[in-house]
Design a protein around this motif. Sequence first.
Motif, PDB file in Angstrom:
ATOM      1  N   PHE A 355       0.857  -1.186   0.000  1.00 35.57           N
ATOM      2  CA  PHE A 355       0.000   0.000   0.000  1.00 35.57           C
ATOM      3  C   PHE A 355       0.890   1.232   0.000  1.00 35.57           C
ATOM      4  O   PHE A 355       2.048   1.188   0.410  1.00 35.57           O
ATOM      5  CB  PHE A 355      -0.959  -0.011   1.195  1.00 35.57           C
ATOM      6  N   TRP A 357       0.443   5.256   0.883  1.00 37.18           N
ATOM      7  CA  TRP A 357       0.501   6.055   2.105  1.00 37.18           C
ATOM      8  C   TRP A 357       1.916   6.617   2.327  1.00 37.18           C
ATOM      9  O   TRP A 357       2.491   6.518   3.406  1.00 37.18           O
ATOM     10  CB  TRP A 357       0.075   5.238   3.327  1.00 37.18           C
ATOM     11  N   ALA A 388      -4.039   8.658   5.088  1.00 38.39           N
ATOM     12  CA  ALA A 388      -4.686   7.345   5.140  1.00 38.39           C
ATOM     13  C   ALA A 388      -6.057   7.484   4.476  1.00 38.39           C
ATOM     14  O   ALA A 388      -7.005   7.976   5.102  1.00 38.39           O
ATOM     15  CB  ALA A 388      -4.825   6.872   6.579  1.00 38.39           C
ATOM     16  N   ALA A 391      -9.858   6.707   6.060  1.00 35.74           N
ATOM     17  CA  ALA A 391      -9.685   6.202   7.429  1.00 35.74           C
ATOM     18  C   ALA A 391     -10.339   7.074   8.488  1.00 35.74           C
ATOM     19  O   ALA A 391     -10.538   6.627   9.618  1.00 35.74           O
ATOM     20  CB  ALA A 391      -8.197   6.060   7.739  1.00 35.74           C
ATOM     21  N   ARG A 471       2.084   4.516  10.448  1.00 36.90           N
ATOM     22  CA  ARG A 471       1.542   4.086   9.149  1.00 36.90           C
ATOM     23  C   ARG A 471       1.066   2.642   9.223  1.00 36.90           C
ATOM     24  O   ARG A 471      -0.029   2.304   8.745  1.00 36.90           O
ATOM     25  CB  ARG A 471       2.625   4.257   8.082  1.00 36.90           C
ATOM     26  N   LEU A 472       1.871   1.772   9.834  1.00 37.27           N
ATOM     27  CA  LEU A 472       1.501   0.361   9.950  1.00 37.27           C
ATOM     28  C   LEU A 472       0.376   0.167  10.961  1.00 37.27           C
ATOM     29  O   LEU A 472      -0.555  -0.624  10.727  1.00 37.27           O
ATOM     30  CB  LEU A 472       2.723  -0.463  10.356  1.00 37.27           C
ATOM     31  N   THR A 474      -1.963   2.272  11.790  1.00 38.71           N
ATOM     32  CA  THR A 474      -3.216   2.766  11.218  1.00 38.71           C
ATOM     33  C   THR A 474      -3.755   1.808  10.165  1.00 38.71           C
ATOM     34  O   THR A 474      -4.962   1.536  10.118  1.00 38.71           O
ATOM     35  CB  THR A 474      -3.005   4.165  10.617  1.00 38.71           C
ATOM     36  N   ALA A 475      -2.881   1.286   9.327  1.00 37.51           N
ATOM     37  CA  ALA A 475      -3.320   0.323   8.307  1.00 37.51           C
ATOM     38  C   ALA A 475      -3.917  -0.919   8.961  1.00 37.51           C
ATOM     39  O   ALA A 475      -4.964  -1.423   8.521  1.00 37.51           O
ATOM     40  CB  ALA A 475      -2.148  -0.050   7.405  1.00 37.51           C
ATOM     41  N   ASP A 476      -3.261  -1.423  10.016  1.00 42.26           N
ATOM     42  CA  ASP A 476      -3.795  -2.595  10.724  1.00 42.26           C
ATOM     43  C   ASP A 476      -5.178  -2.300  11.301  1.00 42.26           C
ATOM     44  O   ASP A 476      -6.102  -3.121  11.200  1.00 42.26           O
ATOM     45  CB  ASP A 476      -2.847  -3.004  11.859  1.00 42.26           C
ATOM     46  N   GLU A 479      -7.885  -2.076   8.592  1.00 45.83           N
ATOM     47  CA  GLU A 479      -8.236  -3.400   8.064  1.00 45.83           C
ATOM     48  C   GLU A 479      -9.049  -4.205   9.072  1.00 45.83           C
ATOM     49  O   GLU A 479      -9.956  -4.953   8.683  1.00 45.83           O
ATOM     50  CB  GLU A 479      -6.975  -4.146   7.652  1.00 45.83           C
ATOM     51  N   VAL A 485      -6.802  -2.375   2.819  1.00 50.63           N
ATOM     52  CA  VAL A 485      -5.698  -1.435   2.626  1.00 50.63           C
ATOM     53  C   VAL A 485      -4.594  -2.065   1.789  1.00 50.63           C
ATOM     54  O   VAL A 485      -4.173  -1.515   0.769  1.00 50.63           O
ATOM     55  CB  VAL A 485      -5.120  -0.974   3.981  1.00 50.63           C
ATOM     56  N   ARG A 486      -4.129  -3.238   2.206  1.00 51.22           N
ATOM     57  CA  ARG A 486      -2.993  -3.866   1.540  1.00 51.22           C
ATOM     58  C   ARG A 486      -3.444  -4.719   0.359  1.00 51.22           C
ATOM     59  O   ARG A 486      -4.456  -5.409   0.420  1.00 51.22           O
ATOM     60  CB  ARG A 486      -2.222  -4.751   2.533  1.00 51.22           C
TER      61      ARG A 486
END
Length: 660
Positions: A355, A357, A388, A391, A471-472, A474-476, A479, A485-486
């Motif tokens: 992703f 971002w 994001a 989000a 960043r990680l 927030t992505a987690d 999801e 996201v990924r």
Amino acid sequence: MSSAHPASFPFPGAPRHPLPPPPPPTYRTPPRLSPTVPYNRYGAAFRSHLCGRVNLTDVDAQRSISVCGWLHKKRMDHRFWLLRDWSGTLQVTLDDRQRTEWAAWLGEVALESVLRVSGVPQRRPPGQANPRMATGQLELRVEQMQVLNPAAARLPFTCAQWEAAEVGEPVRMQYRYLDLRRAVMQRNLRLRSWLLQRMRRFLHDHAGFVDVDTPYLFRATPGGAQEFPVASQLPGKFYSLAQSPQQFKQLLMVAGVDRYFQVARCFRDESNNPEKQPEFTQLDVEMSFVGMEDVLALVEDLLRFSWPAPEILAEAANFPWTDRDALPPPAFPFPRMSYKDAMTSYGTDKPDTRFAWHIRDITPWARDYRLFGNTPLHPGSTVRAFVAPGAAPLCKKAFKDALDTLVKREYPGVLLSFLTLKPDGSLSRAALPREAAAQLHSLVGGIQGEDLVVVCGGPEERCLKALGRLRLETADYVEKNGKSVREDAFKFLWVVDFPLFARAEEGSGWETVHHPFTAPHPEDAHLLQAGGDLSRIRGQHYDLVLNGAEVAGGSIRLERAAEQRHVLQLLQINPADVGHLLAGLDSGCPPHGGIALGLDRLVCLLARAKSIRDVIAFPKTAQGRDLMAEAPCSLPGKTLQLYHLAVTANTAPDRSHDGG
């Protein structure tokens, strides 16, 4: 249909006529090995088929077959039993007479008992097929049944219980032999075995490498991770378990081996990291007369050859193939990114490129506005941000507060702020004028109505690392709340041009980013002698990253003893600690380099497992304990005396709360 009875042992109420003992094996001249050698060639005394490999061809043949496995489930008052082995499950069916005659015995057989069943496979009645089972169209009509070994009536858990409710990891690790019976664990171990076999085949048969074992017992190594000391019978003298075969493989290049590989066991005392093991496995590779491009090309060819392609994996005799095992192949060649670009755009040297971002520099814009309330930015600070997409509705106050706590705890001196776009087109902070939104829009590559802008300000390196972590996180979180996201893909990336040195965390000295045997970049080699700021020097170090995790790392090595000695002195390491290596380099050493692939991490990602512990047969906990064997353990006084050891404190380990 035959009415032969099951074995009587160990149930007193069972019929008295067991199956005859299996015939002794006959030994013949081994055939030429090929992929077509039947699996049951070595085991036909007990079984003719694997449970998961019985198919409609066997139904059409109308011949009696034999299967062996573990009793997985009982259904409908013993009418249907499920038998399981590593290949899958098979439904066996008992008729009314068998259920009546064997009633007492059938009730005594516990789940997970080991059975041998003979009978004729047949199609299931219309409407009773189970599409979720590979053998779901058929069943085995029982003719003979034998308990080869009964299981205890109350096991800590069974595979069937796991399907209903997940078992905690401490229990799984304490009874690992039960946990490994589960289909997903069998698949993970067999995927690992298959991958290693393919890698060995490529290196040995196609690339001319020599498989060489190196010692586990070595001496303490300077400039590395914490090692495990091993006592000897010489008073005051200790071995150390090898962190890696690094020095041995370099000496093999000195010895003229030219191309070496090894599936190497490595040991590091890293109990502070829950995702690392004190002992782990890597595919270790070293080559003479090569540069970085040669090593990178080798690894890409190795992974291309070893990738679990459906047409290859489906033919493996020891792998329980299903369609979900078809992994999308990665794109070759792998893209490359400099260490500087990785840190600037992703805040980490292990970017997850599934992703975007990307982190953007908004320092000039941010200095005109108060993004962090009344807290001013220190002179020389930088302000960076990432967007994001979509989000904002998901990331409520509780999540933002958790991120703020994380930043304050782990990245002191870094300030955190969040921005969103209001319906009127202005930014969420009241102090920002309307035109600020348009300016920020161009700086970060666009902002939409439901986007969340995460902003950090502070010292540059710490600010970037904080944003990389956020960043990680927030992505987690996004999801977990149902928004994708990924990308569902395997994204490899080479990270190159690492700095050779970095400031030591303690004191004013220097430490190596990789290890002290890495050669400088040819364009920066002259800076080694210039002194001053060693962080300017790039090293010939390269990492392979997959989906945000480092799966391989290597370098081109220092080949001249004088250069190696100089680097050791810069690092304040006594050259005498590696005198054997320096003597080797001074004996005519070829240019050489190599790499090590972390097999535990690589298999974990390919298997889509939650943890590397799920792809290791007998892993340790995060605290380095073996819950099954209760290791480490105390030693008797006689042994301590033999090795000249004295223990000043020795308490029994508390395993009650020891998780993975």
